[in-house]
Design a protein around this motif. Structure first.
Motif, PDB file in Angstrom:
ATOM      1  N   LEU A  72       0.849  -1.183   0.000  1.00  0.00           N
ATOM      2  CA  LEU A  72       0.000   0.000   0.000  1.00  0.00           C
ATOM      3  C   LEU A  72       0.886   1.235   0.000  1.00  0.00           C
ATOM      4  O   LEU A  72       1.635   1.473   0.950  1.00  0.00           O
ATOM      5  CB  LEU A  72      -0.902  -0.015   1.242  1.00  0.00           C
ATOM      6  CG  LEU A  72      -1.988   1.035   1.316  1.00  0.00           C
ATOM      7  CD1 LEU A  72      -3.006   0.851   0.196  1.00  0.00           C
ATOM      8  CD2 LEU A  72      -2.680   0.965   2.662  1.00  0.00           C
ATOM      9  N   LEU A  73       0.847   1.961  -1.097  1.00  0.00           N
ATOM     10  CA  LEU A  73       1.588   3.214  -1.197  1.00  0.00           C
ATOM     11  C   LEU A  73       0.711   4.306  -0.614  1.00  0.00           C
ATOM     12  O   LEU A  73      -0.439   4.466  -1.022  1.00  0.00           O
ATOM     13  CB  LEU A  73       1.919   3.523  -2.658  1.00  0.00           C
ATOM     14  CG  LEU A  73       2.644   2.424  -3.428  1.00  0.00           C
ATOM     15  CD1 LEU A  73       2.811   2.827  -4.889  1.00  0.00           C
ATOM     16  CD2 LEU A  73       3.970   2.091  -2.783  1.00  0.00           C
ATOM     17  N   ARG A  74       1.238   5.036   0.357  1.00  0.00           N
ATOM     18  CA  ARG A  74       0.449   6.074   1.028  1.00  0.00           C
ATOM     19  C   ARG A  74       1.126   7.421   0.838  1.00  0.00           C
ATOM     20  O   ARG A  74       2.296   7.599   1.172  1.00  0.00           O
ATOM     21  CB  ARG A  74       0.316   5.742   2.510  1.00  0.00           C
ATOM     22  CG  ARG A  74      -0.663   6.659   3.219  1.00  0.00           C
ATOM     23  CD  ARG A  74      -0.933   6.191   4.600  1.00  0.00           C
ATOM     24  NE  ARG A  74       0.264   6.449   5.411  1.00  0.00           N
ATOM     25  CZ  ARG A  74       0.401   6.049   6.664  1.00  0.00           C
ATOM     26  NH1 ARG A  74      -0.534   5.336   7.237  1.00  0.00           N
ATOM     27  NH2 ARG A  74       1.483   6.342   7.328  1.00  0.00           N
ATOM     28  N   ARG A  75       0.371   8.353   0.287  1.00  0.00           N
ATOM     29  CA  ARG A  75       0.916   9.684   0.013  1.00  0.00           C
ATOM     30  C   ARG A  75       1.215  10.427   1.311  1.00  0.00           C
ATOM     31  O   ARG A  75       0.372  10.545   2.193  1.00  0.00           O
ATOM     32  CB  ARG A  75      -0.044  10.503  -0.835  1.00  0.00           C
ATOM     33  CG  ARG A  75       0.519  11.887  -1.200  1.00  0.00           C
ATOM     34  CD  ARG A  75      -0.430  12.735  -2.036  1.00  0.00           C
ATOM     35  NE  ARG A  75      -1.712  12.898  -1.357  1.00  0.00           N
ATOM     36  CZ  ARG A  75      -2.890  12.586  -1.896  1.00  0.00           C
ATOM     37  NH1 ARG A  75      -2.968  12.121  -3.113  1.00  0.00           N
ATOM     38  NH2 ARG A  75      -4.007  12.759  -1.207  1.00  0.00           N
ATOM     39  N   GLU A  76       2.442  10.916   1.396  1.00  0.00           N
ATOM     40  CA  GLU A  76       2.893  11.798   2.475  1.00  0.00           C
ATOM     41  C   GLU A  76       3.377  13.051   1.759  1.00  0.00           C
ATOM     42  O   GLU A  76       4.471  13.070   1.206  1.00  0.00           O
ATOM     43  CB  GLU A  76       4.020  11.143   3.277  1.00  0.00           C
ATOM     44  CG  GLU A  76       3.652   9.827   3.925  1.00  0.00           C
ATOM     45  CD  GLU A  76       2.675   9.975   5.083  1.00  0.00           C
ATOM     46  OE1 GLU A  76       2.552  11.095   5.631  1.00  0.00           O
ATOM     47  OE2 GLU A  76       2.023   8.975   5.416  1.00  0.00           O
ATOM     48  N   GLU A  77       2.545  14.061   1.712  1.00  0.00           N
ATOM     49  CA  GLU A  77       2.791  15.228   0.863  1.00  0.00           C
ATOM     50  C   GLU A  77       4.136  15.906   1.106  1.00  0.00           C
ATOM     51  O   GLU A  77       4.733  16.441   0.185  1.00  0.00           O
ATOM     52  CB  GLU A  77       1.647  16.223   1.004  1.00  0.00           C
ATOM     53  CG  GLU A  77       0.369  15.664   0.410  1.00  0.00           C
ATOM     54  CD  GLU A  77      -0.784  16.645   0.449  1.00  0.00           C
ATOM     55  OE1 GLU A  77      -0.521  17.854   0.537  1.00  0.00           O
ATOM     56  OE2 GLU A  77      -1.925  16.186   0.380  1.00  0.00           O
ATOM     57  N   ALA A  78       4.637  15.903   2.308  1.00  0.00           N
ATOM     58  CA  ALA A  78       5.893  16.588   2.604  1.00  0.00           C
ATOM     59  C   ALA A  78       7.120  15.746   2.242  1.00  0.00           C
ATOM     60  O   ALA A  78       8.241  16.219   2.349  1.00  0.00           O
ATOM     61  CB  ALA A  78       5.945  16.956   4.084  1.00  0.00           C
ATOM     62  N   LEU A  79       6.920  14.515   1.805  1.00  0.00           N
ATOM     63  CA  LEU A  79       8.036  13.607   1.532  1.00  0.00           C
ATOM     64  C   LEU A  79       8.609  13.871   0.150  1.00  0.00           C
ATOM     65  O   LEU A  79       7.914  13.759  -0.857  1.00  0.00           O
ATOM     66  CB  LEU A  79       7.563  12.152   1.641  1.00  0.00           C
ATOM     67  CG  LEU A  79       8.625  11.076   1.529  1.00  0.00           C
ATOM     68  CD1 LEU A  79       9.663  11.226   2.641  1.00  0.00           C
ATOM     69  CD2 LEU A  79       7.977   9.695   1.619  1.00  0.00           C
ATOM     70  N   GLY A  80       9.867  14.255   0.108  1.00  0.00           N
ATOM     71  CA  GLY A  80      10.548  14.481  -1.155  1.00  0.00           C
ATOM     72  C   GLY A  80      11.410  13.287  -1.526  1.00  0.00           C
ATOM     73  O   GLY A  80      11.544  12.329  -0.758  1.00  0.00           O
ATOM     74  N   HIS A  81      12.006  13.358  -2.689  1.00  0.00           N
ATOM     75  CA  HIS A  81      12.917  12.301  -3.126  1.00  0.00           C
ATOM     76  C   HIS A  81      14.101  12.236  -2.173  1.00  0.00           C
ATOM     77  O   HIS A  81      14.576  13.264  -1.688  1.00  0.00           O
ATOM     78  CB  HIS A  81      13.420  12.576  -4.539  1.00  0.00           C
ATOM     79  CG  HIS A  81      12.374  12.368  -5.587  1.00  0.00           C
ATOM     80  ND1 HIS A  81      12.682  12.285  -6.911  1.00  0.00           N
ATOM     81  CD2 HIS A  81      11.029  12.212  -5.523  1.00  0.00           C
ATOM     82  CE1 HIS A  81      11.588  12.084  -7.613  1.00  0.00           C
ATOM     83  NE2 HIS A  81      10.565  12.058  -6.786  1.00  0.00           N
ATOM     84  N   ARG A  82      14.571  11.018  -1.919  1.00  0.00           N
ATOM     85  CA  ARG A  82      15.715  10.835  -1.031  1.00  0.00           C
ATOM     86  C   ARG A  82      16.347   9.479  -1.307  1.00  0.00           C
ATOM     87  O   ARG A  82      15.659   8.554  -1.748  1.00  0.00           O
ATOM     88  CB  ARG A  82      15.281  10.915   0.429  1.00  0.00           C
ATOM     89  CG  ARG A  82      14.302   9.816   0.793  1.00  0.00           C
ATOM     90  CD  ARG A  82      13.823   9.911   2.212  1.00  0.00           C
ATOM     91  NE  ARG A  82      12.932   8.771   2.458  1.00  0.00           N
ATOM     92  CZ  ARG A  82      12.437   8.471   3.621  1.00  0.00           C
ATOM     93  NH1 ARG A  82      12.728   9.183   4.669  1.00  0.00           N
ATOM     94  NH2 ARG A  82      11.636   7.443   3.757  1.00  0.00           N
TER      95      ARG A  82
END
Length: 145
Positions: free
Chosen positions: A58-68
């Motif tokens: 389950l992929l859950r959107r975390e809006e503040a999460l950027g590429h890392r």
């Protein structure tokens, strides 16, 4: 422990992975060979199938999460495939570069990838121990390399 305090683990429900963008994540995981079972943008989730099993990723959107890059050490989710070295070639052909070349394990071979948000997934086979594979004998005749 009393009966009202005890519990029994029955199996996996889903594995949840945080992602910053559902569309980008769905595209990445499609290229990595996953089937999207459900996409529900309003709830910020995409459910990926993992074989014939009901639980999925389950992929859950975390809006503040950027590429890392993936943190090390980090949790890994490994999925069984018939041949991990063939999976590595297919992934690279789809533009999904493995973290490292396939490596040998006690049961076979494994290759790992990281999504743009640093979640690490591995594809592992049982070529050295086919009796332990989900499909008995899966890949047993595959050439070694």
């Amino acid at each position: 422990m009393s009966d009202d305090l005890s519990y029994e683990l029955l199996g996996f429900d889903n594995v949840l992975l945080p992602v910053g963008d559902l569309g980008e994540a769905a595209d990445f995981y499609r290229r990595a060979g996953f089937t999207v079972a459900l996409r529900f943008d309003e709830a910020g989730i995409v459910l990926l199938k993992a074989g014939d099993e009901t639980p999925g990723i389950l992929l859950r959107r975390e809006e503040a999460l950027g590429h890392r890059p993936p943190p090390w050490p980090s949790p890994r989710v490994w999925l069984e495939v018939p041949d991990a070295r063939a999976a590595a070639r297919r992934l690279a052909g789809a533009g999904v570069e493995p973290l490292d070349p396939p490596f040998s394990t006690a049961t076979g071979w494994t290759v790992e990838i990281a999504d743009p948000w640093g979640n690490v997934l591995g594809f592992t086979d049982y070529l050295k121990r086919p009796a332990l594979a989900r499909r008995q004998g899966a890949g047993a005749a595959a050439p070694s390399g």
